[in-house]
Motif scaffolding. Structure first.
Motif, mmCIF file in Angstrom:
data_model
loop_
_atom_site.group_PDB
_atom_site.id
_atom_site.type_symbol
_atom_site.label_atom_id
_atom_site.label_comp_id
_atom_site.label_asym_id
_atom_site.label_seq_id
_atom_site.Cartn_x
_atom_site.Cartn_y
_atom_site.Cartn_z
ATOM 1 N N LEU A 1 4.085 9.160 0.380
ATOM 2 C CA LEU A 1 4.305 8.256 -0.762
ATOM 3 C C LEU A 1 4.218 6.800 -0.321
ATOM 4 O O LEU A 1 3.646 5.955 -1.012
ATOM 5 C CB LEU A 1 5.661 8.544 -1.393
ATOM 6 N N ALA A 2 4.777 6.507 0.854
ATOM 7 C CA ALA A 2 4.669 5.152 1.388
ATOM 8 C C ALA A 2 3.215 4.815 1.699
ATOM 9 O O ALA A 2 2.754 3.686 1.483
ATOM 10 C CB ALA A 2 5.524 5.015 2.650
ATOM 11 N N GLY A 3 2.473 5.808 2.179
ATOM 12 C CA GLY A 3 1.058 5.608 2.459
ATOM 13 C C GLY A 3 0.256 5.343 1.191
ATOM 14 O O GLY A 3 -0.674 4.520 1.201
ATOM 15 N N PHE B 1 -1.939 2.083 0.721
ATOM 16 C CA PHE B 1 -3.364 2.220 0.426
ATOM 17 C C PHE B 1 -3.749 1.375 -0.787
ATOM 18 O O PHE B 1 -4.764 0.664 -0.769
ATOM 19 C CB PHE B 1 -3.695 3.692 0.168
ATOM 20 N N LEU B 2 -2.945 1.462 -1.842
ATOM 21 C CA LEU B 2 -3.256 0.723 -3.071
ATOM 22 C C LEU B 2 -3.090 -0.780 -2.896
ATOM 23 O O LEU B 2 -3.731 -1.570 -3.598
ATOM 24 C CB LEU B 2 -2.379 1.222 -4.215
ATOM 25 N N ALA B 3 -2.252 -1.181 -1.947
ATOM 26 C CA ALA B 3 -2.019 -2.611 -1.722
ATOM 27 C C ALA B 3 -3.076 -3.229 -0.812
ATOM 28 O O ALA B 3 -3.259 -4.445 -0.816
ATOM 29 C CB ALA B 3 -0.633 -2.829 -1.122
ATOM 30 N N PRO C 1 -6.849 -4.712 8.724
ATOM 31 C CA PRO C 1 -5.629 -4.958 9.507
ATOM 32 C C PRO C 1 -4.416 -4.278 8.868
ATOM 33 O O PRO C 1 -4.199 -4.377 7.656
ATOM 34 C CB PRO C 1 -5.481 -6.485 9.472
ATOM 35 N N MET C 2 -3.651 -3.588 9.696
ATOM 36 C CA MET C 2 -2.420 -2.963 9.209
ATOM 37 C C MET C 2 -1.520 -2.656 10.391
ATOM 38 O O MET C 2 -1.987 -2.545 11.543
ATOM 39 C CB MET C 2 -2.726 -1.698 8.407
ATOM 40 N N SER C 3 -0.257 -2.501 10.105
ATOM 41 C CA SER C 3 0.714 -2.187 11.155
ATOM 42 C C SER C 3 0.633 -0.708 11.509
ATOM 43 O O SER C 3 0.043 0.097 10.780
ATOM 44 C CB SER C 3 2.118 -2.531 10.676
ATOM 45 N N GLU D 1 2.141 1.372 8.765
ATOM 46 C CA GLU D 1 1.234 1.541 7.626
ATOM 47 C C GLU D 1 0.125 2.533 7.958
ATOM 48 O O GLU D 1 -0.253 3.360 7.114
ATOM 49 C CB GLU D 1 0.642 0.184 7.239
ATOM 50 N N LEU D 2 -0.392 2.469 9.178
ATOM 51 C CA LEU D 2 -1.463 3.383 9.582
ATOM 52 C C LEU D 2 -0.994 4.828 9.548
ATOM 53 O O LEU D 2 -1.688 5.715 9.030
ATOM 54 C CB LEU D 2 -1.947 3.012 10.977
#
Length: 322
Positions: free
Chosen positions: A234-236, A240-242, A305-307, A310-311
């Motif tokens: 759910l966090a992913g 993804f949408l952001a 770019p992502m943390s 997030e990945l």
């Protein structure tokens, strides 16, 4: 360190292992041409041997007799060449007719070649809507399938050796190809026309399954993505949408509606990602998202770019989309 697996998905890929009527016709043509060419080679070598052995005897003959003999041999060779080429042309013609696409095909699929992946559209059937997928084509066993082949950029060539011959995808036109599988299996294909830097990494899988299994698969593909109950997934989804991901990809049932990259609505249920480059595991998904240009240089997939958090979350979300 992220772990990922290079795709090792099993699948037949041989024109000499035909599993459908079109491929059987092509195999017969291949065997016929090889047999004729082998016979011609044997005859040429035999005649060469005879000529070498009888060279001295011919040197002692009268010039007129020698010239007449040579003229007859050349005439016979020309006649045999004409007959052989005509026979192969007729065989090729009837093979082409034999693999023609019948009008009432059970399934119609549009395949668009991209650099470097396959965009796949299933046509609507009755009240059932059409849907889109990528790099993996499902077909019912024992049914004729009509492929409408198009290209978005350069010339590609669709080739699944065990099921059909090659057919080009040319920008600005639609070419037709018949697929038919006589038994269930996973049949590997690829682009057979050099189309750029990652041409060798443009594979396609054709999954032939019983008609009932195919209908279940198609019904699932028509559905929107089901939300996962997993907290990380759910966090992913939110990440993804952001991110810019949603501007390039579509996930039906969400606000992601991009058309540049593959439809990811059910990506977690596919056998491979990146057109056969990697098996669909969470580690492979994370590796691909983190640095696609290292795995497939020149592809249109940018590095976002992502943390690390997030990945991991986005890879969990991708794997949940089945």
């Amino acid at each position: 360190m992220l772990a990922f697996a290079v795709s090792g998905c099993a699948g037949n890929q041989s024109a000499l292992d035909p599993q459908g009527a079109p491929a059987i016709h092509v195999e017969h043509l291949i065997i016929g041409i090889v047999a004729v060419c082998t016979l011609v080679w044997i005859l040429v070598m035999a005649m060469l041997g005879v000529a070498l052995l009888r060279g001295r005897r011919r040197a002692a003959q009268a010039p007129a007799a020698s010239e007449k003999s040579i003229t007859m041999a050349v005439g016979a060779a020309v006649a045999a060449t004409v007959v052989t080429i005509a026979a192969l042309t007729v065989a090729s013609y009837y093979t082409t007719r034999g693999i023609g696409v019948p009008a009432p095909a059970a399934v119609t699929i549009t395949v668009k070649g991209q650099q470097w992946w396959w965009q796949v559209f299933y046509a609507a059937s009755g009240t059932d809507p059409g849907f889109e997928t990528a790099n993996e084509i499902h077909i019912p066993v024992g049914r004729d399938v009509r492929l409408e082949l198009q290209s978005q950029d350069v010339i590609h060539s669709f080739w699944v050796p065990s099921l059909a011959g090659k057919q080009d995808l040319v920008p600005g036109r639609t070419n037709i190809l018949l697929l038919r599988a006589e038994k269930p299996g996973v049949y590997r294909g690829q682009c057979a026309e050099f189309c750029g830097l990652q041409h060798s990494h443009m594979a396609v899988l054709v999954v032939a399954e019983a008609p009932e299994a195919y209908e279940r698969w198609a019904a699932g593909q028509r559905q929107d993505a089901m939300p996962s109950s997993d907290t990380e997934a759910l966090a992913g989804r939110e990440a993804f949408l952001a991110k810019p991901c949603a501007a390039c990809h579509t996930i039906r049932g969400t606000s992601a509606s991009g058309k540049t990259g593959p439809d990811l609505t059910h990506v977690g249920g596919r056998r491979t990602i990146a057109a056969g480059l990697l098996d669909t595991t969470r580690g492979s998904l994370a590796a691909w998202i983190a640095d696609p240009q290292t795995l497939k240089p020149g592809s249109n997939m940018p590095t976002v770019p992502m943390s690390s958090v997030e990945l991991r979350a986005i890879s969990a979300y991708m794997k949940s989309l089945k």
